[in-house]
Design a protein around this motif. Structure first.
Motif, mmCIF file in Angstrom:
data_model
loop_
_atom_site.group_PDB
_atom_site.id
_atom_site.type_symbol
_atom_site.label_atom_id
_atom_site.label_comp_id
_atom_site.label_asym_id
_atom_site.label_seq_id
_atom_site.Cartn_x
_atom_site.Cartn_y
_atom_site.Cartn_z
ATOM 1 N N ALA A 135 0.857 -1.177 0.000
ATOM 2 C CA ALA A 135 0.000 0.000 0.000
ATOM 3 C C ALA A 135 0.899 1.234 0.000
ATOM 4 N N THR A 136 0.454 2.276 -0.655
ATOM 5 C CA THR A 136 1.236 3.499 -0.761
ATOM 6 C C THR A 136 0.346 4.701 -0.478
ATOM 7 N N GLU A 157 -4.276 26.563 1.767
ATOM 8 C CA GLU A 157 -3.951 25.684 2.893
ATOM 9 C C GLU A 157 -3.438 24.318 2.456
ATOM 10 N N ASP A 158 -3.441 24.027 1.159
ATOM 11 C CA ASP A 158 -2.819 22.803 0.651
ATOM 12 C C ASP A 158 -1.315 22.973 0.458
ATOM 13 N N THR A 159 -0.816 24.183 0.638
ATOM 14 C CA THR A 159 0.605 24.444 0.492
ATOM 15 C C THR A 159 1.406 23.645 1.506
ATOM 16 N N ALA A 160 2.356 22.853 1.012
ATOM 17 C CA ALA A 160 3.155 21.982 1.883
ATOM 18 C C ALA A 160 4.170 21.234 1.026
ATOM 19 N N VAL A 161 5.085 20.569 1.707
ATOM 20 C CA VAL A 161 5.925 19.570 1.047
ATOM 21 C C VAL A 161 5.168 18.248 1.105
ATOM 22 N N TYR A 162 5.001 17.622 -0.041
ATOM 23 C CA TYR A 162 4.264 16.365 -0.137
ATOM 24 C C TYR A 162 5.250 15.200 -0.259
ATOM 25 N N TYR A 163 5.030 14.183 0.566
ATOM 26 C CA TYR A 163 5.894 13.010 0.604
ATOM 27 C C TYR A 163 5.106 11.782 0.181
ATOM 28 N N CYS A 164 5.686 10.976 -0.707
ATOM 29 C CA CYS A 164 5.053 9.685 -0.996
ATOM 30 C C CYS A 164 5.643 8.636 -0.067
ATOM 31 N N VAL A 165 4.811 7.687 0.292
ATOM 32 C CA VAL A 165 5.178 6.699 1.302
ATOM 33 C C VAL A 165 4.700 5.307 0.890
ATOM 34 N N ALA A 166 5.344 4.304 1.445
ATOM 35 C CA ALA A 166 4.915 2.919 1.238
ATOM 36 C C ALA A 166 4.769 2.242 2.592
ATOM 37 N N ASN A 167 3.766 1.373 2.684
ATOM 38 C CA ASN A 167 3.490 0.663 3.937
ATOM 39 C C ASN A 167 4.708 -0.041 4.501
ATOM 40 N N LEU A 168 4.659 -0.256 5.796
ATOM 41 C CA LEU A 168 5.744 -0.952 6.471
ATOM 42 C C LEU A 168 5.820 -2.418 6.037
ATOM 43 N N ARG A 169 4.654 -3.027 5.801
ATOM 44 C CA ARG A 169 4.608 -4.453 5.442
ATOM 45 C C ARG A 169 3.854 -4.644 4.134
ATOM 46 N N PRO A 170 4.278 -5.635 3.324
ATOM 47 C CA PRO A 170 3.554 -5.911 2.073
ATOM 48 C C PRO A 170 2.174 -6.500 2.358
ATOM 49 N N ALA A 210 -3.251 -3.570 4.667
ATOM 50 C CA ALA A 210 -4.123 -2.459 4.311
ATOM 51 C C ALA A 210 -3.406 -1.137 4.550
ATOM 52 N N PRO A 211 -3.720 -0.104 3.788
ATOM 53 C CA PRO A 211 -3.023 1.173 3.976
ATOM 54 C C PRO A 211 -3.336 1.800 5.322
ATOM 55 N N GLY A 212 -2.299 2.331 5.950
ATOM 56 C CA GLY A 212 -2.491 3.016 7.209
ATOM 57 C C GLY A 212 -2.742 4.496 6.998
ATOM 58 N N THR A 213 -2.843 5.219 8.103
ATOM 59 C CA THR A 213 -3.015 6.668 8.049
ATOM 60 C C THR A 213 -2.089 7.398 9.010
ATOM 61 N N GLU A 214 -1.265 6.648 9.713
ATOM 62 C CA GLU A 214 -0.353 7.232 10.695
ATOM 63 C C GLU A 214 1.092 7.064 10.229
ATOM 64 N N VAL A 215 1.942 7.977 10.659
ATOM 65 C CA VAL A 215 3.345 7.941 10.264
ATOM 66 C C VAL A 215 3.990 6.578 10.522
ATOM 67 N N PRO A 216 3.794 5.945 11.700
ATOM 68 C CA PRO A 216 4.462 4.655 11.960
ATOM 69 C C PRO A 216 3.988 3.514 11.057
ATOM 70 N N ASP A 217 2.876 3.698 10.328
ATOM 71 C CA ASP A 217 2.380 2.647 9.439
ATOM 72 C C ASP A 217 3.230 2.500 8.181
ATOM 73 N N PHE A 218 4.063 3.500 7.909
ATOM 74 C CA PHE A 218 4.799 3.540 6.652
ATOM 75 C C PHE A 218 6.293 3.424 6.879
ATOM 76 N N GLY A 219 6.933 2.530 6.114
ATOM 77 C CA GLY A 219 8.347 2.262 6.316
ATOM 78 C C GLY A 219 9.251 2.888 5.282
ATOM 79 N N SER A 220 8.679 3.362 4.177
ATOM 80 C CA SER A 220 9.489 3.969 3.119
ATOM 81 C C SER A 220 8.936 5.359 2.823
ATOM 82 N N TRP A 221 9.855 6.335 2.721
ATOM 83 C CA TRP A 221 9.474 7.722 2.462
ATOM 84 C C TRP A 221 10.293 8.273 1.309
#
Length: 125
Positions: free
Chosen positions: A32-33, A88-101, A104-115
């Motif tokens: 999930a990404t 208010e959408d102004t920001a640095v946008y980061y793509c992420v990938a789940n911690l585990r293959p 289901a996709p998470g919504t919290e920072v610790p859910d993602f292992g690749s940035w």
């Protein structure tokens, strides 16, 4: 999974941008990404996520109806289409990938292992 985001830029309020995230490795299609963003002086915020097959998506309330997320596993790429942009959408946008293959996709920072490295989106009023 290594990720590289692109597509950011400067746009007027009401305009659109399409962010892309290129993933490396044969396992991209099993994760999930998603996207987070961080505005100056604010904490990193979940924006959207999509499961490995593209059949499940999640969005933060502030972007529902304006942003869509999709992926092309054949090209190891994920997209974030942003319409009706607001300052208010102004920001640095980061793509992420789940911690585990296959998870289901998470919504919290610790859910993602690749940035990815982030791409700047600036919306002028």
């Amino acid at each position: 999974v290594q990720l590289q985001a692109s597509g950011g830029g400067l746009v007027q309020a009401g305009g659109s941008l399409r962010l892309s995230c290129a993933g490396s490795g044969r396992t991209f299609s099993t994760y999930a990404t998603g996207w987070f963003r961080q505005a100056p002086g604010k904490e990193r915020e979940f924006v959207a996520a999509i499961n490995w097959s593209g059949g499940l998506t999640k969005f933060t309330d502030s972007v529902k109806g304006r942003f869509t997320i999709s992926r092309d596993n054949a090209k190891n790429t994920m997209f974030l289409q942003m319409n009706s942009l607001k300052p208010e959408d102004t920001a640095v946008y980061y793509c992420v990938a789940n911690l585990r293959p296959w998870a289901a996709p998470g919504t919290e920072v610790p859910d993602f292992g690749s940035w990815g490295q982030g791409t700047q989106v600036t919306v002028s009023s």
